[in-house]
Design a protein around this motif. Structure first.
Motif, PDB file in Angstrom:
ATOM      1  N   VAL B 173      13.699  28.414  -3.317  1.00  0.00           N
ATOM      2  CA  VAL B 173      12.705  27.768  -2.463  1.00  0.00           C
ATOM      3  C   VAL B 173      11.978  26.655  -3.215  1.00  0.00           C
ATOM      4  CG1 VAL B 173      10.554  28.158  -1.238  1.00  0.00           C
ATOM      5  CG2 VAL B 173      12.427  29.754  -0.971  1.00  0.00           C
ATOM      6  N   LEU B 566      -0.119  30.667   3.971  1.00  0.00           N
ATOM      7  CA  LEU B 566       1.009  30.398   4.865  1.00  0.00           C
ATOM      8  C   LEU B 566       1.421  31.670   5.597  1.00  0.00           C
ATOM      9  CD1 LEU B 566       3.736  28.072   3.364  1.00  0.00           C
ATOM     10  CD2 LEU B 566       2.422  27.817   5.443  1.00  0.00           C
ATOM     11  N   HIS B 567       1.444  32.747   4.832  1.00  0.00           N
ATOM     12  CA  HIS B 567       1.808  34.025   5.424  1.00  0.00           C
ATOM     13  C   HIS B 567       0.827  34.394   6.529  1.00  0.00           C
ATOM     14  CE1 HIS B 567       4.971  36.714   4.466  1.00  0.00           C
ATOM     15  NE2 HIS B 567       4.218  37.766   4.635  1.00  0.00           N
ATOM     16  N   ALA B 570       1.388  32.201   9.514  1.00  0.00           N
ATOM     17  CA  ALA B 570       2.588  32.639  10.219  1.00  0.00           C
ATOM     18  C   ALA B 570       2.285  33.880  11.044  1.00  0.00           C
ATOM     19  CB  ALA B 570       3.710  32.922   9.228  1.00  0.00           C
ATOM     20  N   GLY B 571       1.550  34.805  10.443  1.00  0.00           N
ATOM     21  CA  GLY B 571       1.202  36.011  11.178  1.00  0.00           C
ATOM     22  C   GLY B 571       0.322  35.692  12.372  1.00  0.00           C
ATOM     23  N   PHE B 573       0.304  32.887  14.073  1.00  0.00           N
ATOM     24  CA  PHE B 573       1.178  32.321  15.104  1.00  0.00           C
ATOM     25  C   PHE B 573       1.951  33.418  15.822  1.00  0.00           C
ATOM     26  CE2 PHE B 573       1.696  27.886  13.040  1.00  0.00           C
ATOM     27  CZ  PHE B 573       0.507  27.515  13.623  1.00  0.00           C
ATOM     28  N   LYS B 574       2.507  34.306  15.008  1.00  0.00           N
ATOM     29  CA  LYS B 574       3.401  35.299  15.585  1.00  0.00           C
ATOM     30  C   LYS B 574       2.639  36.262  16.497  1.00  0.00           C
ATOM     31  CE  LYS B 574       6.260  39.216  14.405  1.00  0.00           C
ATOM     32  NZ  LYS B 574       5.973  40.408  13.639  1.00  0.00           N
ATOM     33  N   ASN B 575       1.496  36.741  15.998  1.00  0.00           N
ATOM     34  CA  ASN B 575       0.826  37.804  16.736  1.00  0.00           C
ATOM     35  C   ASN B 575      -0.180  37.288  17.749  1.00  0.00           C
ATOM     36  OD1 ASN B 575       2.216  39.768  15.296  1.00  0.00           O
ATOM     37  ND2 ASN B 575       0.780  39.590  13.597  1.00  0.00           N
ATOM     38  N   VAL B 577      -0.944  33.450  18.627  1.00  0.00           N
ATOM     39  CA  VAL B 577      -0.605  32.283  19.445  1.00  0.00           C
ATOM     40  C   VAL B 577       0.568  32.588  20.361  1.00  0.00           C
ATOM     41  CG1 VAL B 577       0.120  29.900  19.396  1.00  0.00           C
ATOM     42  CG2 VAL B 577      -1.470  30.734  17.688  1.00  0.00           C
ATOM     43  N   GLU B 578       1.605  33.174  19.756  1.00  0.00           N
ATOM     44  CA  GLU B 578       2.826  33.394  20.538  1.00  0.00           C
ATOM     45  C   GLU B 578       2.575  34.424  21.627  1.00  0.00           C
ATOM     46  OE1 GLU B 578       5.261  31.555  19.999  1.00  0.00           O
ATOM     47  OE2 GLU B 578       7.137  32.496  20.580  1.00  0.00           O
ATOM     48  N   ILE B 582       0.760  31.360  24.233  1.00  0.00           N
ATOM     49  CA  ILE B 582       1.746  30.787  25.140  1.00  0.00           C
ATOM     50  C   ILE B 582       2.262  31.824  26.121  1.00  0.00           C
ATOM     51  CG2 ILE B 582       3.948  29.638  25.245  1.00  0.00           C
ATOM     52  CD1 ILE B 582       3.309  28.543  22.483  1.00  0.00           C
ATOM     53  N   ASP B 583       2.656  32.978  25.540  1.00  0.00           N
ATOM     54  CA  ASP B 583       3.134  34.014  26.441  1.00  0.00           C
ATOM     55  C   ASP B 583       2.022  34.448  27.377  1.00  0.00           C
ATOM     56  OD1 ASP B 583       5.738  34.398  26.201  1.00  0.00           O
ATOM     57  OD2 ASP B 583       5.637  36.359  25.232  1.00  0.00           O
ATOM     58  N   VAL B 586       1.919  31.977  30.197  1.00  0.00           N
ATOM     59  CA  VAL B 586       3.016  32.159  31.149  1.00  0.00           C
ATOM     60  C   VAL B 586       2.816  33.431  31.942  1.00  0.00           C
ATOM     61  CG1 VAL B 586       5.473  32.516  31.372  1.00  0.00           C
ATOM     62  CG2 VAL B 586       4.602  30.896  29.710  1.00  0.00           C
ATOM     63  N   ASN B 587       2.577  34.531  31.202  1.00  0.00           N
ATOM     64  CA  ASN B 587       2.374  35.785  31.903  1.00  0.00           C
ATOM     65  C   ASN B 587       1.102  35.722  32.724  1.00  0.00           C
ATOM     66  OD1 ASN B 587       4.679  36.837  30.854  1.00  0.00           O
ATOM     67  ND2 ASN B 587       3.654  37.735  29.085  1.00  0.00           N
TER      68      ASN B 587
ATOM     69  N   LYS C 156      10.675  36.883  33.003  1.00  0.00           N
ATOM     70  CA  LYS C 156      10.067  35.722  32.349  1.00  0.00           C
ATOM     71  C   LYS C 156      11.078  34.582  32.252  1.00  0.00           C
ATOM     72  CE  LYS C 156       8.566  36.058  27.980  1.00  0.00           C
ATOM     73  NZ  LYS C 156       7.671  36.294  26.849  1.00  0.00           N
ATOM     74  N   THR C 221       8.902  30.433  24.877  1.00  0.00           N
ATOM     75  CA  THR C 221       8.704  31.862  24.623  1.00  0.00           C
ATOM     76  C   THR C 221       9.676  32.763  25.370  1.00  0.00           C
ATOM     77  OG1 THR C 221       7.005  31.942  26.297  1.00  0.00           O
ATOM     78  CG2 THR C 221       6.285  31.629  24.036  1.00  0.00           C
ATOM     79  N   TYR C 279       6.273  25.505  13.642  1.00  0.00           N
ATOM     80  CA  TYR C 279       5.724  26.705  14.267  1.00  0.00           C
ATOM     81  C   TYR C 279       6.771  27.815  14.301  1.00  0.00           C
ATOM     82  CZ  TYR C 279       3.860  29.410  18.212  1.00  0.00           C
ATOM     83  OH  TYR C 279       3.422  30.387  19.031  1.00  0.00           O
ATOM     84  N   LEU C 282       7.632  29.100  10.805  1.00  0.00           N
ATOM     85  CA  LEU C 282       6.615  29.998  10.264  1.00  0.00           C
ATOM     86  C   LEU C 282       6.717  31.371  10.897  1.00  0.00           C
ATOM     87  CD1 LEU C 282       3.515  27.704   9.886  1.00  0.00           C
ATOM     88  CD2 LEU C 282       4.635  29.000   8.108  1.00  0.00           C
ATOM     89  N   ILE C 283       6.942  31.387  12.201  1.00  0.00           N
ATOM     90  CA  ILE C 283       7.040  32.691  12.855  1.00  0.00           C
ATOM     91  C   ILE C 283       8.269  33.433  12.349  1.00  0.00           C
ATOM     92  CG2 ILE C 283       7.450  33.805  15.062  1.00  0.00           C
ATOM     93  CD1 ILE C 283       5.603  31.862  16.320  1.00  0.00           C
ATOM     94  N   ARG C 286       7.905  35.713   9.450  1.00  0.00           N
ATOM     95  CA  ARG C 286       7.279  37.023   9.621  1.00  0.00           C
ATOM     96  C   ARG C 286       8.084  37.983  10.492  1.00  0.00           C
ATOM     97  NH1 ARG C 286       1.768  37.514   8.091  1.00  0.00           N
ATOM     98  NH2 ARG C 286       1.995  39.605   8.873  1.00  0.00           N
ATOM     99  N   ALA C 412      14.797  27.850   4.255  1.00  0.00           N
ATOM    100  CA  ALA C 412      15.322  28.576   3.091  1.00  0.00           C
ATOM    101  C   ALA C 412      14.566  29.882   2.934  1.00  0.00           C
ATOM    102  CB  ALA C 412      15.176  27.725   1.842  1.00  0.00           C
TER     103      ALA C 412
END
Lengths: 111, 640, 476
Positions: B173, B566-567, B570-571, B573-575, B577-578, B582-583, B586-587, C156, C221, C279, C282-283, C286, C412
Motif C-alpha cells: 500500500v 480513515l477507518h 469508512a465505518g 460511511f458504511k454504517n 451514510v449508506e 442514502i438507503d 430511498v426506503n 428496492k 444502494t 466513498y 472506503l466502504i 470495512r 489495494a
C-alpha cells in the motif's frame, strides 16, 4: 299555495332523512330515512314541474313543459321500490347472520 | 547482441513459469537449478550487453506496440545504455548469488514452497529487469509495480503468520501511494508531450514550462519515496524484514529499493532543470539518512538494524541526486548493493546458524564458530562505515564532496550520519561476533558455519565490497581514474552541461577525507569498546533511547493520524451514510408512501355512517365552492 | 440476420427451457444454447462482412418505430462479452443446484436476449423494450432464488430501476415528439436540436436512468444488496454485463443526443463519480462479506468509467471501451471464486475464513490473479483500461485525476485485505476441511486468467475494435 312552502317541507324532510341516516344505527330506520330523502326529492320535483307548467301554459295552451319532472318521479319510485326489495333482503340476511340490524356490524366486507 | 536483449528478462520469466507450474512435480535440486540457472543465463547476457554498450553505445529495441491510441503511442521497447547496463549487471549478478544462497538457506521448506519461493524470486528479477530495461516510463511503471507485487508476495512468503501478511500489505500500500505520484507524472508527460519514451521526452524538454518540469519531477519523486523508502513513506521497509533474509538482501537492500535512484538518474535532465525539486530531493534524502540512522542506533533485531541502515544509505543516494552528483548516486547504489547484500546474507547466515533467532542481545562470540561469515561481515562493515580503501568510502565521499560544494550544511549533517552509521554497524558487529555467546546452550551446540552455497556468495560479495570502489577513484588521487564517470558520461551529459561546476581545492578535499576518516575510526573503536563486554540486561530503557528503540513512534503516529481516521470515516460511511443516509432516503420514500396509505386507510372504516357523513360534507363543500357567495345569497333570498 | 439470430437464440431457447422439467436437461440446454450463441456471434463478428451485422424491419409503422439493429465496435465488443460470459457463468456454476432449474435457466436466457438486444438496438423503442426485457428476469431471479432478505432487496432494486425506466421513457417520448420525422430511430434522435434549457432538463431524465443502472453515487444502494442476495450466477451476469448497459447507454443514447448538456454537466457528473469512487472504496475497506466487498469495488470501478466518459476525450473513451470488457471478465472471475467459497464452506464472512491457501492452492493462485487484475496491476488487462481512463480524466482536469487516483491506493487496501483474510493466516474451523475447487471451475478460471494476462500484455485488438465508436461519437 306559494312554491316556498313546498320547498320548506322538502328541505325539512330531506334534512330529517340525512340526520336520520347519519345518526341512527338501526338498518331499518336508516332505510326509512333514505326513503324519506327520496320522497322529499320527489315532492320537490312534482312541485317544480307543476309550477313550470303553470308558468308556461299562460303563453301556450298546448305546452307539455314540466312533464319530464313528473316522469323522473316515476323513475325514482320504481328504482326506490327495487332498492327497497333488495335492501330489505340484505337486512333480513344480515339479521339471520348476526341477529342484529345494527349497521355498525357491517364494517367488514369479508368474513 | 542488442537484438537479443529481450532474452535477458525472458529467462527469469521462463524460470518463474517452470518453477511456478512445476513446483509440485519438480525436485528441490531441479527447482534450484532452474531458478538460479535462469538468472545466471541473464547475467551472462547482461555481461555481453555491457560490453556491447561499451563498444557501440546505447540502443533501443522495440518489440511491439503496447498501447496505441489517438493521442499517444506507447511501445513495448527496451533501452540498453550505459545506465541500464550497469543496473543489469547489479541485478543479475547479485541476483544470481542470492539465488544460489537461497538454495541452501530455504532448504528446510517443503518442495512446493521451495518452488514457490524461487518462482517469486524469478518473477521479481523479471520485473526488475523490465524496470531498468524499459525505454519509456510506462514500461518502467510496469516493472515498478511488478517489483512491488513480488516484494508483497515475498514479504508474506510465510503466509500463515498474519503479522507478516500485515507487513506485506503495508509495503504494497505504501508503494502504491508512491506509484500514484509516478502515474500522475506519466500522465502529465503524456498530456504535455504525447510521449513517455525517454529519448523523446528528454529531447523535447523545451516544450515544458518550468512549472510542468517541477511538478513532474516532484510527482516522480513521490514515486521514488515510496519505492526507495524515504521520509515519509519509509516505514514499510523495516517491516518488510518479515520476509526470508535472502529476499531482504536482494529486494530490500540491493535492487528494488534502488529503483527510485535509477528512475531519478534516468530522468536526470528533468531534475537538473528543476532546482526546486532537486532541493526537495536533497533535503528529504538527508533527513532520511540522519533520521533512519538515529533509529538504527537502538535496534536489537539484526535485520532491523540493517533495514534502517538501508533506509539511511538510500537517503545518501538521494542526497547525491539532489546535489547533482548523479554518478556518485549510481556509484553508491552499486557499492551499497555489494556490501548491503553481503551484510544481509551474513545476517542470514547467522540467523540460519542460530535457528531463526534475530535478537543480537542473544548472540555474541560467533567469531569462532563462523569464521567466513565473520570475516566477510567485518569487511562489509568497514565498507559501509566508509573506511578507505573499501568501496563505501569512495562512493560516499563522492556524494558528500558534491554536497559540500552545493551547501556545506549538507556536508556536515551527512558526515554526522556517516558517524552514526559507523557506530551502529560496529555495535551490531560487536554484539554479534565479539564477546561471549549469550544464547541458550542448545543454540550454542548447534552453531556451525553455513554450507558452500551460502559462503560462496559471501566471499564473492566481500571481494566486491573491497575492490568495488576502485572503479570510481576521485580526481584528487589520480587523473582520469574514475572509470565509472567516464562510462556513464553520455547519460548525464545534458545535466553536466547545465550544472554549474565548482571544484574544491585538492588540499581541502584531502583535509575533509582525512578528518572524516579519523572521526569514523574513533567512533568505531568507541563502539567496539563499549559493546565488547555487553551482558544481557532486562533494564527498561528511558528517555531518548526509548524513543529511538520505538522508532520515534512514527508507526503509531501514522496510525493515529491517517489509518484510524480513515477507518473511522469508512465505518461512518458504511454504517451511517449508506444505511441511514442514502438507503434511508430511498426506503424513506417507500415508507412515506406506506405511511400515507395507512393513514388514508383509516378513512375506509367500513362504517356506512361515516361514508355518508363524508359524502354530505363533501357535497356541502362542493356547493360552497361551485356557487359563489352571491349566487347562494340570491337563492336564499328567493326562498325566504 | 446475425443480430436477429443473436437475440432469437436465447429468447427461444429460454422460452423452451420453461417446459423442460428435468433439472439436468435444463442445465445442459442452457449451456448448449449459450455455446451456440457464442459460436454465432464469433462467426458474425469475425468472419462476416459488416453489412451482415445490421438488420432493419418494419415493427410499429404507425408509431414511426422500426425494428432496427446495428453493430459498431462497442456493440461488437459488448456482444462478445455477453456471449462469452454466459457459457462461462453456466459452466462455472454447473454444480450448483436450483429448485425449479428449468425456470431459472429460462429466465437467465431471457435476460441474455434482453442484454444482447440492448447492445444491438438502433431504435429508441426497441432499445427501451429490450432494456426492460433484460431487467424483468432479474427481479424474478433475485426474488425466487435469492438469499434471506431477497424480497426487500428485490423491492428496492425494482423501485430504483423502475423509477429510472419511467424517467427514461418520458425522455424518449419527449424526444420522439420533437424529432423531425416523428420516429424513434437513433439517427433522428441524433439530429434533434433542443433549446439549451430543455436539453439540460431532458438530459437528467436519461442520466438518472443510466446512473441507477451503472450505478453512480448516490444511486447505488440497490447494488450491494442485490449482488449479495441474488444467486451468484445472476450476480455474475448483473455485475459483469448488466451494469455495462448503463455505460453503453451513456455512450450511445446520452452523450451524442445531448452533446451540449453533457458538456454542461460534465463537471458535476465527474464530481459525483469521483466522490462515489472514494466513498465506495472506503466502504469496501470495512466490509466483512466477500460479495459486498466485490460489489463496492465494482461501484468504484464503474465510477471511474463514468468519470472518464464525461471527460469527453478520446483517450478516456478508449479506456472506457476496453475497460467495459475487461471489468466484465475480471469481476466474473472474482464472483466465481466467491461462489466456490460460499458453496464449499457455507459462509462469505471474512471473520469465518482464513488459511485457504494451504487447503486449495490452485484456487489461491487464481484468486490472487483476479485480485491483482482488480487493482489494475500492470500486465493485467485492467491496467490498460485504467491507465487510459485516468489519462483521459487527467487531460480534462488534473485535480480530479489526482483525487480519483486515491481510489487506486484504497483498492489495494481492500483487495489485499480480502486476499489476506481469505487465503492467508491459519485455517479456522470452517476452512479446516476445505478442498480444492472442482475441474469445471478451474477450467473456466484458467481461461479467464489467460484472458486477463493476454489482454494485459497485448490490448491492441480491443482498442482497435472500438476505435470507430469513439471516433464517430466524439467527432460530433
Amino acid at each position: 299555495m306559494p312554491i316556498q312552502y313546498y320547498i320548506y317541507l322538502c328541505l325539512a324532510l330531506f334534512s330529517i332523512g340525512i340526520i336520520g341516516v347519519l345518526t341512527r344505527r338501526n338498518a331499518i330506520i336508516v332505510f326509512m330515512c333514505i326513503e324519506l330523502m327520496l320522497n322529499a326529492v320527489n315532492l320537490l320535483l312534482v312541485a317544480f314541474s307543476k309550477m313550470r307548467y303553470a308558468a308556461a301554459v299562460v303563453a301556450d295552451q298546448n305546452t307539455s313543459v314540466g312533464v319530464d319532472g313528473q316522469l323522473f318521479v316515476f323513475f325514482i319510485m320504481v328504482v326506490a321500490a327495487a332498492e327497497v326489495s333488495v335492501g330489505l333482503a340484505i337486512i333480513v340476511m344480515m339479521y339471520r347472520n348476526t341477529h342484529s340490524v345494527d349497521i355498525n356490524f357491517l364494517n367488514r366486507l369479508k368474513n | 547482441m542488442s537484438k537479443l536483449v529481450y532474452l535477458i528478462p525472458l529467462f527469469p520469466l521462463l524460470g518463474f513459469l517452470i518453477n511456478g507450474l512445476g513446483r509440485r512435480s519438480l525436485s528441490k535440486s531441479m527447482i534450484a537449478i532452474v531458478g538460479s540457472g535462469s538468472i545466471l543465463a541473464s547475467f551472462v547476457l547482461s555481461v555481453l550487453a555491457f560490453f556491447d554498450v561499451k563498444a557501440n553505445g546505447a540502443s533501443v529495441i522495440t518489440l511491439f506496440n503496447f498501447i496505441d491510441v489517438e493521442s499517444f503511442k506507447v511501445a513495448f521497447a527496451f533501452q540498453v545504455d550505459q545506465l541500464s547496463s550497469i543496473f543489469l549487471l547489479i541485478i543479475t549478478g547479485i541476483g544470481f548469488l542470492i539465488h544460489l544462497y537461497s538454495s541452501a538457506y530455504m532448504n528446510d521448506e517443503e518442495p512446493q514452497h521451495y518452488g514457490r519461493y524461487f518462482a517469486y524470486l524469478n518473477l521479481f528479477v523479471f520485473s526488475m529487469l523490465l524496470l531498468v530495461l524499459g525505454a519509456n516510463y510506462v514500461i518502467m511503471f510496469i516493472g515498478w509495480e511488478g517489483v512491488g507485487l513480488c516484494s508483497y508476495l515475498l514479504i508474506g512468503f510465510w503466509f500463515k503468520n498474519n503479522n507478516y501478511n500485515y507487513a506485506a500489505k503495508k509495503a504494497f500500500v505504501m508503494n502504491r501511494i508512491g506509484d500514484l505520484g509516478f502515474l500522475l507524472a506519466v500522465f502529465w508527460l503524456l498530456y504535455k508531450l504525447g510521449t513517455a519514451s525517454y529519448t523523446e521526452v528528454f529531447a523535447h524538454t523545451a516544450q515544458l514550462s518550468s512549472f510542468d518540469i517541477t511538478a513532474i519531477t516532484a510527482l516522480l519523486f513521490i514515486g521514488a519515496m515510496g519505492k526507495s523508502a524515504q521520509i515519509p513513506l519509509y516505514t514499510w521497509l523495516p517491516d518488510a524484514m518479515a520476509g526470508p533474509t535472502p529476499v531482504s538482501a536482494l529486494i530490500h537492500a540491493a535492487t528494488m529499493v534502488t529503483a527510485g535512484i535509477y528512475m531519478i538518474a534516468r530522468s536526470n535532465i528533468l531534475y537538473t532543470m528543476a532546482p526546486a525539486t532537486q532541493t526537495l530531493v536533497a533535503v528529504i534524502g538527508l533527513a532520511t539518512a540522519i533520521f533512519a540512522a538515529t533509529i538504527a542506533l537502538k535496534q536489537n533485531d539484526i535485520k532491523k538494524v540493517l533495514a534502517y541502515s538501508t533506509v539511511s544509505q538510500l537517503g545518501y543516494m538521494f542526497l547525491g541526486l539532489g546535489v547533482g552528483a548523479y554518478t556518485g548516486a549510481v556509484f553508491h547504489v552499486m557499492t551499497h548493493a555489494f556490501f548491503k547484500a553481503l551484510l544481509f546474507l551474513g545476517a542470514g547466515s547467522v540467523i540460519h546458524a542460530m535457528h531463526h533467532e534475530q535478537d543480537i542481545r542473544k548472540m555474541g562470540g560467533l567469531r569462532k564458530y563462523m569464521p567466513i561469515t565473520h570475516i566477510t561481515f567485518l569487511l562489509a562493515c568497514l565498507a559501509i562505515a566508509g573506511i578507505p580503501p573499501f568501496s563505501g568510502f569512495f562512493s560516499k565521499d563522492e556524494i558528500l564532496t558534491a554536497a559540500f560544494v552545493k551547501n556545506p550544511l549538507y556536508y556536515f549533517v551527512g558526515v554526522a550520519g556517516a558517524l552514526m552509521t559507523a557506530f551502529y554497524m560496529f555495535r551490531l558487529y560487536t554484539l554479534t561476533f565479539l564477546g561471549q555467546f549469550r544464547g541458550t546452550h542448545e543454540q550454542e551446540h548447534h552453531l556451525h558455519e553455513s554450507p558452500w552455497q551460502m559462503t560462496f556468495p559471501l566471499i564473492v560479495l566481500a571481494i566486491l565490497s573491497v575492490v568495488g570502489g576502485w572503479i570510481g577513484i576521485p580526481e584528487v588521487f589520480a587523473e582520469n581514474a574514475h572509470s565509472l564517470e567516464k562510462f556513464l558520461a553520455p547519460i548525464f551529459a545534458e545535466s553536466t552541461k547545465l550544472a554549474e561546476h565548482h571544484h574544491l581545492a585538492a588540499s581541502q578535499e584531502y583535509i575533509m577525507m582525512g578528518a572524516s576518516t579519523a572521526a569514523i575510526i574513533i567512533v568505531i573503536l568507541f563502539a567496539v569498546n563499549s559493546y565488547k563486554k555487553y551482558q544481557t540486561s532486562e533494564e527498561e530503557t528511558a528517555g531518548v533511547s526509548k524513543l529511538l528503540e520505538n522508532k520515534w513512534y512514527i508507526d503509531e503516529l501514522y496510525d493515529a493520524v491517517i489509518v484510524n481516521p480513515l477507518h473511522a470515516v469508512a465505518g461512518f460511511f458504511k454504517n451511517i451514510v449508506e444505511k441511514s443516509g442514502i438507503d434511508g432516503l430511498v426506503n424513506g420514500v417507500g415508507r412515506l408512501v406506506g405511511y400515507g396509505s395507512r393513514q388514508l386507510r383509516l378513512l375506509q372504516s367500513g362504517q356506512v355512517g361515516s361514508y355518508i357523513l363524508m359524502m354530505v360534507l363533501a357535497m356541502v363543500v362542493f356547493i360552497l365552492i361551485w356557487f359563489n357567495d352571491a349566487t347562494i345569497m340570491r337563492f336564499l333570498e328567493k326562498i325566504f | 440476420m446475425i443480430p436477429v439470430l443473436l437475440i432469437l437464440i436465447p429468447l427461444v431457447t429460454g422460452l423452451v427451457s420453461f417446459f423442460l422439467k428435468q433439472p439436468g436437461t435444463a442445465k445442459n440446454w442452457a449451456v448448449l444454447s449459450s455455446l451456440v450463441t457464442l459460436a454465432v456471434a464469433m462467426v458474425g463478428i469475425f468472419f462476416l462482412p459488416a453489412n451482415q451485422l445490421a438488420y432493419d424491419a418494419s415493427w410499429l409503422p404507425d408509431l414511426g418505430s422500426r425494428f432496427t439493429l446495428m453493430t459498431d465496435g462497442m456493440g461488437k465488443m459488448l456482444c462478445l462479452l455477453t456471449v462469452v460470459s454466459f457459457p462461462v457463468v453456466f459452466i462455472a456454476t454447473y454444480k450448483n443446484e436450483y429448485s425449479n432449474a428449468h425456470n431459472f435457466y429460462g429466465l437467465m436466457l431471457l435476460s441474455q436476449a434482453g442484454l444482447l438486444g440492448v447492445f444491438l438496438a438502433a431504435d429508441a423503442l426497441v432499445f427501451y423494450f429490450f432494456w426492460e426485457l433484460a431487467l424483468i428476469p432479474f427481479y424474478f431471479l433475485c426474488s425466487i432464488w435469492g438469499g434471506n432478505k431477497r424480497i426487500a432487496v428485490t423491492f428496492k432494486f425494482f423501485i430504483y430501476t423502475f423509477i429510472g425506466s419511467l424517467l427514461m421513457l418520458a425522455g424518449i417520448l419527449y424526444l420522439y415528439f420533437h424529432s423531425a420525422d416523428h420516429s424513434f430511430a437513433i439517427k433522428s434522435f441524433y439530429h434533434i436540436k433542443l433549446a439549451a434549457k430543455t436539453e439540460n432538463l431532458i438530459f437528467w431524465l436519461f442520466f438518472v436512468a443510466f446512473a441507477i443502472k451503472m450505478p453512480i453515487f448516490p444511486f447505488h444502494t440497490w447494488q450491494p444488496d442485490a449482488y449479495e442476495q441474488s444467486p451468484t450466477a445472476t450476480t455474475m451476469v448483473m455485475s459483469g454485463i448488466m451494469v455495462k448497459m448503463g455505460i453503453f447507454a451513456v455512450v450511445r443514447w446520452l452523450i451524442p443526443v445531448f452533446p451540449n448538456a453533457s458538456a454542461h454537466y460534465a463537471n458535476l457528473v465527474i464530481i459525483l463519480s469521483v466522490t462515489g469512487m472514494l466513498y465506495a472504496s472506503l466502504i469496501a475497506i470495512r466490509q466483512d462479506d466477500i460479495k459486498r466487498l466485490i460489489a463496492y469495488s465494482s461501484i468504484a470501478h464503474i465510477g471511474l468509467m463514468c468519470a472518464a466518459l464525461f471527460s469527453l476525450n478520446k483517450t478516456g473513451w478508449e479506456g472506457v471501451m476496453i475497460q467495459m470488457f475487461n471489468h466484465g471478465v475480471n469481476v466474473i472471475g472474482l464472483w466465481i471464486v466467491a461462489d466456490v467459497i460460499e458453496q464449499k464452506l457455507g459462509t462469505r464472512k471474512f471473520s469465518e475464513l482464513g488459511g485457504l491457501a494451504q487447503k486449495a492452492p490452485v484456487m489461491a493462485i487464481l484468486l490472487v490473479v483476479m485480485a491483482l487484475a482488480n487493482i489494475a496491476l500492470p500486465l493485467t488487462n485492467a491496467f490498460i483500461g485504467e491507465f487510459l481512463m485516468f489519462n483521459g480524466l487527467f487531460q480534462y482536469n488534473m485535480v480530479f485525476a489526482a483525487v480519483a487516483g486515491i481510489s487506486v491506493i484504497l483498492a489495494a487496501v481492500y483487495t489485499l485485505n480480502m486476499v489476506q483474510k481469505v487465503l492467508y493466516g491459519n485455517t479456522v474451523a470452517t476452512t479446516e476441511n476445505a478442498t480444492e475447487m472442482s475441474g469445471n471451475v478451474q477450467l473456466v478460471l484458467i481461461v479467464l486468467t489467460i484472458g486477463v494476462i493476454v489482454l494485459g500484455v497485448y490490448p491492441q485488438p480491443l482498442i482497435d475494435l472500438t476505435k470507430d465508436t469513439v471516433n464517430a461519437i466524439l467527432v460530433k
